[in-house]
Every structure is written in C-alpha cells, then in structure tokens.
Design a protein around this motif. Structure first.
Motif, PDB file in Angstrom:
ATOM      1  N   TYR A   1      -3.413   4.752  -5.595  1.00 25.18           N
ATOM      2  CA  TYR A   1      -2.887   3.467  -5.140  1.00 25.18           C
ATOM      3  C   TYR A   1      -3.128   3.263  -3.651  1.00 25.18           C
ATOM      4  CZ  TYR A   1      -0.686   2.179  -9.554  1.00 25.18           C
ATOM      5  OH  TYR A   1      -0.469   1.798 -10.857  1.00 25.18           O
TER       6      TYR A   1
ATOM      7  N   GLY B   1       2.491   0.952  -6.399  1.00 25.15           N
ATOM      8  CA  GLY B   1       2.209   2.379  -6.317  1.00 25.15           C
ATOM      9  C   GLY B   1       3.404   3.169  -5.807  1.00 25.15           C
TER      10      GLY B   1
ATOM     11  N   PRO C   1      -5.162   2.620 -11.013  1.00 26.21           N
ATOM     12  CA  PRO C   1      -4.141   1.576 -11.121  1.00 26.21           C
ATOM     13  C   PRO C   1      -4.481   0.488 -12.129  1.00 26.21           C
ATOM     14  CG  PRO C   1      -4.605   2.063  -8.807  1.00 26.21           C
ATOM     15  CD  PRO C   1      -5.674   2.745  -9.625  1.00 26.21           C
TER      16      PRO C   1
ATOM     17  N   TYR D   1      -6.932   2.696  -3.141  1.00 23.21           N
ATOM     18  CA  TYR D   1      -7.362   1.339  -3.470  1.00 23.21           C
ATOM     19  C   TYR D   1      -6.892   0.357  -2.402  1.00 23.21           C
ATOM     20  CZ  TYR D   1      -9.232   2.053  -8.213  1.00 23.21           C
ATOM     21  OH  TYR D   1      -9.999   2.416  -9.290  1.00 23.21           O
ATOM     22  N   ALA D   2      -5.654   0.531  -1.927  1.00 28.18           N
ATOM     23  CA  ALA D   2      -5.128  -0.365  -0.895  1.00 28.18           C
ATOM     24  C   ALA D   2      -5.942  -0.241   0.391  1.00 28.18           C
ATOM     25  CB  ALA D   2      -3.659  -0.057  -0.624  1.00 28.18           C
TER      26      ALA D   2
ATOM     27  N   LEU E   1      -0.673  -3.319  -4.597  1.00 27.10           N
ATOM     28  CA  LEU E   1      -0.967  -1.912  -4.811  1.00 27.10           C
ATOM     29  C   LEU E   1       0.020  -1.017  -4.070  1.00 27.10           C
ATOM     30  CD1 LEU E   1      -4.840  -2.129  -4.555  1.00 27.10           C
ATOM     31  CD2 LEU E   1      -3.600  -1.237  -6.540  1.00 27.10           C
TER      32      LEU E   1
ATOM     33  N   HIS F   1      -3.740  -8.232  -3.263  1.00 27.69           N
ATOM     34  CA  HIS F   1      -3.927  -6.993  -4.000  1.00 27.69           C
ATOM     35  C   HIS F   1      -3.471  -5.792  -3.180  1.00 27.69           C
ATOM     36  CE1 HIS F   1      -5.641  -8.514  -7.613  1.00 27.69           C
ATOM     37  NE2 HIS F   1      -6.719  -9.017  -7.041  1.00 27.69           N
TER      38      HIS F   1
END
Length: 233
Positions: A113, A154, A73, A116-117, A150, A146
């Motif tokens: 995405y 995403g 991302p 990462y989340a 994301l 964030h």
C-alpha cells in the motif's frame, strides 16, 4: 471475451469507493478457474483477461492468490466488497471470501500500500508546478485521490486486519485531488504522515500470510474442475 468458470466477480474502483462522478468508468474485477486438465499440458493457458468497454479484469485463481499473498491492493478489493457490489458469487468464491484474512501479512500490506502510494506521488511531482493542461490536471487529481485512498485503506488494514472499501467523506478526497492538481507537493505531508503512522503502529496482522490456507483452497478448486480425458461429460 467469454471466460468460463468465473468464481467471484464484482464492481470495484471508484464506484466501490464511493468516489464515482458522472462520466466515471465502471470497473469490474474477478477470478476464474482454468479447467484442471488444461494446466497439465505443454502450453500454459492465459492467466489474465483484460477488456475495455466494458472495463473488466479477470485473473486465473492461482494468479489471483499469488497477487493477494503479495499484498496487491487492487486484487485484495475483490474479497472485501459490500455484498451489493458482487455480480457473481459461487460457493468456491464464498469460501475465498471466508479465508480472506489468510492472505494478509503486516509487512506485505505495508510495503504494497505504501509502495503504490509512493508511486502515485512520484507521478504527481513529475508533472511539475500545476501549469499543465486540463486533461493532465484531471489525471493528477485522480492520482492524488488514489494516493489518499491507498494510505487510508492500507493503514486501516494494517492496524485492524479489516478493510472498508467505501471511503468516509468522499468529498474530502475530491478536495484533496483538486488541491494536489494545483500543487503536487501538497501531497507530501499526507504521505509522510502515513509513513510515520505505519512505522509507529503495531499491526493486527501476522508477520507472514497463511499460505497453507490459500493452497488448500486452490487445491479444492483444482479438484472441482478436474475432468479426466477419459471421462464422458
């Protein structure tokens, strides 16, 4: 740090998202081309340069392509910025923006995405019940913003094949951050919602990225920056 042959560079992060407030750092991201001759020797040149004050990350073209093909991302932001946020644009950089959809695939976007989340969520819940220092609460609120970004970005990319960098209603992100800073578990419903949304929605993206397009662009970069040892500059 002096890096030559920068192909594309711009302002990313909270400034690009519309989430910056007074005192926020200004983050820059870009990519550069190593002279092709230097890639042919025994030692591989450095493929990333990172500095602070100013905060800037530059990836070599091949590394940027590999990261983007994996759905990263952070690097993906660079080719979806509003025009006014670009600070360096070259013809090769414009070509890259023109093939940005080639780097996308449904599986890799979803996994990157949401992955990462989920990492952000784990950071939040690992900090406990919210009874921590002001600095930690500030970091927790940032990670929560964030997480929300994301998920939202995403899912947009997965569903539509396009990415809007500047978020709608920035205040809602800051409110969410403060809510989660007080109670980290408050982020769980949002994450669960988007896990279900990804699972239940048909993606506009192909199952696999178009690596051939990325490879052709990179080969064009290598040709452009190739000067043989016997060539007089």
């Amino acid at each position: 740090m002096t890096v030559t042959n920068i192909l594309l560079s711009g302002v990313v992060g909270s400034t690009a998202y519309g989430l910056a407030r007074e005192g926020s750092d200004v983050d820059r991201l870009g990519l550069f081309a190593t002279p092709t001759e230097q890639l042919l020797g025994l030692r591989t040149p450095k493929d990333s340069h990172v500095t602070t004050h100013p905060d800037r990350t530059l990836h070599e073209a091949a590394k940027w392509c590999r990261l983007a093909l994996g759905g990263n991302p952070t690097v993906m932001e660079l080719v979806w910025l509003p025009d006014e946020l670009y600070e360096v644009r070259t013809p090769l950089g414009d070509e890259l923006v023109g093939i940005r959809a080639s780097f996308l695939s449904s599986r890799r976007v979803r996994d990157a995405y949401l992955g990462y989340a989920t990492q952000q969520f784990r950071k939040l819940v690992s900090r406990g019940d919210g009874s921590f220092s002001a600095d930690t609460r500030k970091r927790t609120a940032k990670h929560a913003r964030h997480l929300k970004r994301l998920c939202e970005q995403g899912f947009e990319l997965y569903r539509t094949g396009g990415l809007t960098i500047r978020v709608e209603d920035p205040d809602s992100y800051h409110r969410f951050g403060e809510q989660v800073a007080a109670d980290p578990d408050a982020a769980a419903p949002l994450l669960a919602h988007f896990e279900s949304a990804f699972a239940e929605t048909r993606s506009a993206l192909p199952e696999e990225p178009d690596e051939a397009a990325a490879d052709a662009w990179l080969r064009g970069v290598r040709r452009h920056f190739y000067v043989s040892a016997g060539t007089v500059a």
